[in-house]
Write a protein that holds these residues in place. Structure first.
Motif, short mmCIF file in Angstrom:
data_model
loop_
_atom_site.label_atom_id
_atom_site.label_comp_id
_atom_site.label_asym_id
_atom_site.label_seq_id
_atom_site.Cartn_x
_atom_site.Cartn_y
_atom_site.Cartn_z
N UNK A 62 11.89 -24.70 0.59
CA UNK A 62 11.56 -25.65 -0.48
C UNK A 62 11.40 -24.89 -1.80
N UNK A 63 10.72 -23.75 -1.73
CA UNK A 63 10.59 -22.94 -2.96
C UNK A 63 11.97 -22.53 -3.47
N UNK A 64 12.80 -22.06 -2.54
CA UNK A 64 14.13 -21.57 -2.95
C UNK A 64 14.93 -22.69 -3.59
N UNK A 65 14.86 -23.88 -3.02
CA UNK A 65 15.64 -25.01 -3.55
C UNK A 65 15.17 -25.36 -4.97
N UNK A 66 13.86 -25.37 -5.18
CA UNK A 66 13.32 -25.69 -6.51
C UNK A 66 13.69 -24.57 -7.49
N UNK A 67 13.55 -23.33 -7.03
CA UNK A 67 13.83 -22.19 -7.92
C UNK A 67 15.31 -22.15 -8.31
N UNK A 68 16.17 -22.59 -7.42
CA UNK A 68 17.61 -22.61 -7.75
C UNK A 68 17.88 -23.61 -8.88
N UNK A 69 17.17 -24.74 -8.84
CA UNK A 69 17.30 -25.71 -9.93
C UNK A 69 16.80 -25.08 -11.22
N UNK A 70 15.61 -24.47 -11.14
CA UNK A 70 14.98 -23.94 -12.35
C UNK A 70 15.75 -22.76 -12.94
N UNK A 71 16.37 -21.97 -12.08
CA UNK A 71 17.08 -20.77 -12.58
C UNK A 71 18.15 -21.14 -13.61
N UNK A 72 18.74 -22.31 -13.42
CA UNK A 72 19.79 -22.75 -14.36
C UNK A 72 19.23 -23.00 -15.76
N UNK A 73 17.95 -23.31 -15.82
CA UNK A 73 17.31 -23.60 -17.11
C UNK A 73 16.66 -22.37 -17.72
N UNK A 75 5.11 -17.39 -8.62
CA UNK A 75 3.88 -18.18 -8.71
C UNK A 75 4.14 -19.31 -9.73
N UNK A 76 3.62 -20.52 -9.48
CA UNK A 76 4.00 -21.67 -10.32
C UNK A 76 3.91 -21.46 -11.83
N UNK A 77 2.94 -20.67 -12.28
CA UNK A 77 2.79 -20.52 -13.74
C UNK A 77 3.74 -19.49 -14.34
N UNK A 78 4.50 -18.80 -13.51
CA UNK A 78 5.40 -17.78 -14.05
C UNK A 78 6.59 -18.42 -14.78
N UNK A 79 7.31 -17.62 -15.56
CA UNK A 79 8.43 -18.20 -16.33
C UNK A 79 9.48 -18.83 -15.40
N UNK A 80 9.64 -18.27 -14.21
CA UNK A 80 10.42 -18.94 -13.17
C UNK A 80 9.45 -19.15 -12.01
N UNK A 81 8.85 -20.32 -11.96
CA UNK A 81 7.81 -20.57 -10.96
C UNK A 81 8.23 -21.63 -9.96
N UNK A 82 7.85 -21.42 -8.71
CA UNK A 82 8.14 -22.40 -7.66
C UNK A 82 7.06 -23.46 -7.60
N UNK A 83 7.08 -24.23 -6.51
CA UNK A 83 6.04 -25.24 -6.28
C UNK A 83 5.11 -24.75 -5.17
N UNK A 84 4.73 -23.49 -5.31
CA UNK A 84 3.87 -22.82 -4.34
C UNK A 84 4.06 -21.33 -4.58
N UNK A 85 3.60 -20.51 -3.65
CA UNK A 85 3.79 -19.06 -3.82
C UNK A 85 5.21 -18.64 -3.45
N UNK A 86 5.63 -17.53 -4.01
CA UNK A 86 6.94 -16.97 -3.68
C UNK A 86 7.15 -15.70 -4.46
N UNK A 87 8.07 -14.87 -3.99
CA UNK A 87 8.37 -13.64 -4.70
C UNK A 87 9.71 -13.09 -4.26
#
Ligand SMILES: Cc1ncc(COP(=O)(O)O)c(C=O)c1O
Length: 368
Positions: A234-245, A183-195
């Motif tokens: 799209x969520x996965x692509x964004x989350x892959x970027x964020x995971x590095x951070x 969920x976007x507000x989580x410490x690793x959040x996408x740009x929509x729902x995901x889990x």
């Protein structure tokens, strides 16, 4: 000064270039659901969590539901969980037809108190869902011992706790399955729902992969009744970027938390308690105040500081669970936590001046 509880725009400003390029890559591929991005993320998140398998689904709630389903939890079964959590931890149990059984929390960590679990176990109990609340792991060792003794499954609700560790083990990797929320507000959040479900159990991972696509491993052939719970590319692509951070962001959250701790330690407030062997990730920074919670929150609101109570009503007293016949006083620690806690802003980009302002205003409240 206006300070919101979370500022996702500040994070986006830092990763904009990479996140935009990742989203564009998906749009150009025109492969929007599951596919290579999702498979890559599954491997990366599983590796990060120290598990062998990751299965991307549509939300953290679905991660819980599909884990329960795949573990065979069904109508007539009971699942023990915390009353002091987001509704999804118990809702998932109800949605597979089972009955949530609530057990009280440790007032210091707000996580389930393992010493109280055993008396909730009946012949119908099939699983325990410990919730790693606010970014800190529940006390897993005694919990695992109880589960082993009574032959119960453990599904970790790690929705708020990706990256947190307990005795060096990552949240989500200690039970039969771990449920993550993007969920976007989580410490690793996408740009929509995901889990995602993380697990070391191949059979379980395979089963969830089938359940998330309508109970089918071959198109239009359905071995069981599943659902549509696919993570989109799209969520996965964004989350892959964020995971590095992520590790850097979690470290920044810990730094903010210790700054707050240092500046608030002499006030009549109970600061977050970190259990021995735990590394906290401060998804939320939560303070306890013995009286005047409402006054404190109004005072901070008037000063432009957003605060929130996570959670104002314990699950055993929620209207939707009236049929379970709990009453006020049954789970006193969870009830007290609802009446006495509030979260103040914490996120990696929060500035020192903002934290100084928050702590100064809290001090001013006590000066009266
Ligand atoms: C403890 C907990 N469990 C489960 C969930 C459900 O996750 P989602 O919102 O992705 O369905 C959340 C988040 O909202 C949560 O905080």
């Amino acid at each position: 000064m206006k300070i919101s509880i979370l500022d996702l725009k500040a994070q986006y400003a830092i990763i904009k270039k990479e996140a935009d390029a990742a989203m564009r890559r998906v749009v150009e591929s025109q492969n929007f659901v599951l596919g290579e991005e999702v498979s890559a993320l599954e491997k990366e998140v599983a590796g990060y969590c120290g598990t062998t398998y990751g299965v991307g689904v549509a939300s953290g709630t679905d991660a819980l539901i599909l884990s329960l389903k795949a573990l065979g939890i069904k109508d007539g079964d009971e699942v023990i969980t915390s009353p002091f959590t987001f509704i999804a931890s118990a809702e998932a149990v109800s949605l597979v037809g089972a009955r949530p059984v609530f057990t009280d929390i440790d007032p210091r960590t707000y996580n389930m108190d393992p010493a109280l679990i055993e008396k909730r176990i009946t012949s119908k109990t099939k699983a325990i869902i410990p919730v790693h609340l606010y970014g800190q792991c529940a006390d897993m060792d005694p919990l695992k011992e109880i589960a082993k003794r009574h032959d119960l499954k453990i599904i970790e609700d790690a929705a708020q706790a990706i990256g947190a560790t307990h005795r060096g083990r990552k949240a989500g990797s200690m039970g039969d399955a771990g449920a993550l929320s993007f969920f976007p507000s989580k410490n690793l959040g996408g740009y929509g729902d995901g889990g995602m479900i993380v697990t070391n159990n191949k059979e379980l991972a395979d089963k969830i992969r089938v359940l998330r696509v309508h109970g089918s491993s071959e198109r239009y052939f359905h071995s069981e009744i599943g659902t549509n719970s696919r993570l989109d590319a799209i969520q996965a692509a964004v989350l892959r970027v964020k995971l590095k951070y992520l590790d850097g962001w979690l470290e920044a959250r810990r730094e903010k938390a210790s700054y707050y701790n240092e500046r608030l330690k002499t006030l009549p407030l109970i600061l977050p308690h970190v259990s021995e062997y735990n590394v906290h990730t401060y998804h939320l920074y939560v303070l306890k105040i013995k009286s005047d919670l409402e006054k404190m929150m109004c005072f901070l609101t008037d000063a432009g500081i957003e605060t929130r109570t996570y959670y104002p009503v314990p699950l055993h007293l929620q209207q939707c669970y009236r049929f379970l016949c709990y009453k006020k006083g049954d789970l006193p620690q969870a009830e007290a936590a609802c009446d006495q806690t509030f979260a103040i802003p914490v996120y990696p980009e929060l500035k020192k001046e903002q934290m100084d302002y928050v702590t100064e205003k809290i001090k001013e409240f006590f000066r009266g």
